[in-house]
Structure formats: C-alpha cells, structure tokens
Design a protein around this motif. Structure first.
Motif, PDB file in Angstrom:
ATOM      1  N   PRO A 150       9.187  32.873 -18.168  1.00  0.00           N
ATOM      2  CA  PRO A 150       7.732  32.789 -18.371  1.00  0.00           C
ATOM      3  C   PRO A 150       7.324  32.809 -19.843  1.00  0.00           C
ATOM      4  O   PRO A 150       8.071  33.283 -20.696  1.00  0.00           O
ATOM      5  N   TYR A 206       9.143  23.293 -26.649  1.00  0.00           N
ATOM      6  CA  TYR A 206       9.611  23.834 -25.369  1.00  0.00           C
ATOM      7  C   TYR A 206      10.906  23.129 -24.946  1.00  0.00           C
ATOM      8  O   TYR A 206      11.877  23.789 -24.561  1.00  0.00           O
ATOM      9  N   ARG A 254      12.826  25.787 -11.124  1.00  0.00           N
ATOM     10  CA  ARG A 254      11.490  25.799 -11.721  1.00  0.00           C
ATOM     11  C   ARG A 254      10.600  24.857 -10.931  1.00  0.00           C
ATOM     12  O   ARG A 254      11.083  24.094 -10.081  1.00  0.00           O
TER      13      ARG A 254
HETATM   14  N1  GLU Z   1       8.121  28.660 -19.919  1.00  0.00           N
HETATM   15  C1  GLU Z   1       7.826  27.657 -18.935  1.00  0.00           C
HETATM   16  C2  GLU Z   1       6.552  28.006 -18.222  1.00  0.00           C
HETATM   17  O1  GLU Z   1       6.129  29.145 -18.261  1.00  0.00           O
HETATM   18  C3  GLU Z   1       8.900  27.506 -17.889  1.00  0.00           C
HETATM   19  C4  GLU Z   1      10.084  26.828 -18.406  1.00  0.00           C
HETATM   20  C5  GLU Z   1      11.171  26.488 -17.421  1.00  0.00           C
HETATM   21  O2  GLU Z   1      11.295  27.118 -16.354  1.00  0.00           O
HETATM   22  O3  GLU Z   1      11.938  25.616 -17.754  1.00  0.00           O
HETATM   23  O4  GLU Z   1       5.972  27.122 -17.621  1.00  0.00           O
END
Ligand code: GLU
Length: 284
Positions: free
Chosen positions: A14, A199, A217
C-alpha cells in the motif's frame, strides 16, 4: 527465483496516502491467504516514494489496521523511501544502455504538441507522449540540464523493445501466459525531479529484491504489468507470476476509494464491526 508454486512469497504494497478501506482489506487478505495456502511467506511493503503525498500517520494506521484484521508479516518492512539509491542505480543501468532520455516538457507543452499534430494515440494512462524531447541532440540536452531546467527521465520504448524482443508472463487470473505489450504506454516516465523513481521502477525492482514469487494485486494494475515485464527484461530481474484480482465495488458498482470514509477500516471498527465481520464483507 524459487518455484512460485511450491514456495509462494506474496506481498501487499500500500501507499500511505490515506486510511485503508475495505478494498485494501480484500487485497491484503488475498495476498496473505495465497501465501498461507502454500506455507509460504507474506510481506508488507510501504510504497511511499511520493513523499509529498504519503504521511507517517497513515503508515502507522495501516500497521494497526492490518494487525487488527489478524494479519502478520515479516519485519523489517521495506519502505521505498529508504531505497532511492537502489532505484537510482537501476536508472544508471538503463541510462548506460542508452534507452533513457531527459524530457523537459510541461503538461502544457505536451498538450500543445498533441493539438498541433492533430494526432493523439491513447495508452492506459491517457494520451501517449508525442516524443518531443526524444529528438533533442546530446548538446541541446546538456545545455538545458546545465541551465538548471527541470526534467523527467523517460524510457525510449522503441529502443527498449528492440533490445528485449517478445516477452510473456504467467497470469493466474487468466490461467495462461500473456504477451507483454509495453509499447501501449509509449515513452513512460521512470523518474521525476520530485519523485526520483516511478511506481513502475520501484515496484518492479522491489518485487525482485524481496523475492516475491506471486504478485497479487487489483485488476486496475493489469496494464502496468506490461511495463513491469519489460523492466524485468531490461534489468535482468526475476519474473513472478501475476494474479490480478477483481476490485471490490460499492453498492452502485463504483470502485472503492480512500476518500470513501465510511468504508475505511477505522470507521467500520468504530461502528462496532469485528475483524471477522469485516473479512466477511470482503467476500473472502
Ligand atoms: N502501491 C500500489 C497501490 O497502492 C500497489 C502496487 C502493487 O500492488 O503493485 O495501488
């Protein structure tokens, strides 16, 4: 990399930009159970590269909320903001391959060029970058950097694709291999001045460094996997399996978002719901 089926390593990653809601509980539990079912390992990763939007209080809250739900994870937890040096090294590798270029364009420059050319192919994140700065000469680039102009680093997608050839990943949701087509994104940004790693870069590198074998995810990140698979090939990283699960939706079918305060785990807990009741709400 170890066998993704025999010894599963999953993660929940997260970004602490708000309180966790029911959709996050679903994603976290999904990853946790995928590890548990095979006697594997579950990791938690804090994706806080966007230091302007991430807050310590949300990070503290998410540890508490996940523990309240009954989840446990390995420590120390990887916090991306502590690893900018690793992302910078990966950028150096790509730069040495001559597939990165500085882009000085503002949003306005990009919109004006798209308007001028009358040609606006779209990718998963909106109109594709029209390539303005890709054409700059090495001297022009050096002069603008020397002048202190702010820039982002973009991947030269066409050159990168020549180096990598066809790429695939195994997608568990579809139960088959999927051909990666990262070119649908055009020249993606891999670093900006205010966030020195995107990211895509930080997530892909960390999944490798942490030995993640199955990335679980939401389906909303399916398209991102095309870019992640390309970065794995360019940086010689392992390719995990992917499981893109459906997203929980609200009563009217809309996606849950951090701003839906009523469905935050905090609010549900304050309203007297037990962890078991919240897990039941996720449908898992
Ligand atoms: N940090 C990302 C988010 O909160 C998720 C990334 C991932 O699961 O690859 O949406």
């Amino acid at each position: 990399m170890s066998d993704p089926v025999l010894s599963t390593v999953t993660r929940f990653a997260p970004s602490p930009t708000g309180l966790l809601h029911l959709g996050h509980a679903y994603a976290a539990l999904f990853a946790f159970r995928a590890a548990q079912e095979t006697g594997g390992r579950f990791l938690l990763r804090i994706e806080d590269i966007d230091t302007g939007r991430c807050r310590a209080e949300f990070e503290d809250a998410l540890y508490e909320d996940l523990a309240w739900l009954g989840l446990s994870w390995e420590t120390p937890v990887r916090r991306q903001s502590e690893h900018f040096d690793a992302y910078a090294r990966a950028l150096d590798v790509l730069s040495a391959m001559d597939i990165l270029y500085p882009c000085f364009c503002t949003r306005k420059d990009i919109a004006a060029e798209i308007e001028r050319s009358g040609h606006a192919p779209h990718g998963p994140d909106g109109p594709l970058y029209p390539g303005i700065c890709r054409a700059l000469s090495p001297d022009a680039r050096a002069a603008r950097i020397k002048r202190g102009d702010s820039y982002a680093l973009r991947l030269d997608m066409a050159r990168a694709r020549v180096l990598t050839g066809p790429l695939m990943w195994f997608d568990r949701t579809r139960d088959r291999t999927v051909a990666a087509t990262p070119e649908i994104f055009g020249d993606v940004v891999l670093a900006r001045k205010e966030t020195p790693a995107s990211y895509h870069l930080a997530c892909t590198l960390d999944d490798h460094i942490q030995g993640v074998t199955v990335v679980t995810r939401g389906e909303d990140l399916f398209a991102a996997t095309h870019v992640h698979r390309l970065l794995q090939a360019l940086l010689t990283l392992d390719t995990p399996h992917y499981h893109h699960h459906p997203l929980l939706t609200g009563e009217t079918g809309e996606r849950l978002a951090k701003r839906d305060k009523a469905l935050s785990l905090r609010a549900l807990r304050a309203a007297g719901r037990s962890p078991e009741a919240v897990i039941a709400l996720t449908g898992l």
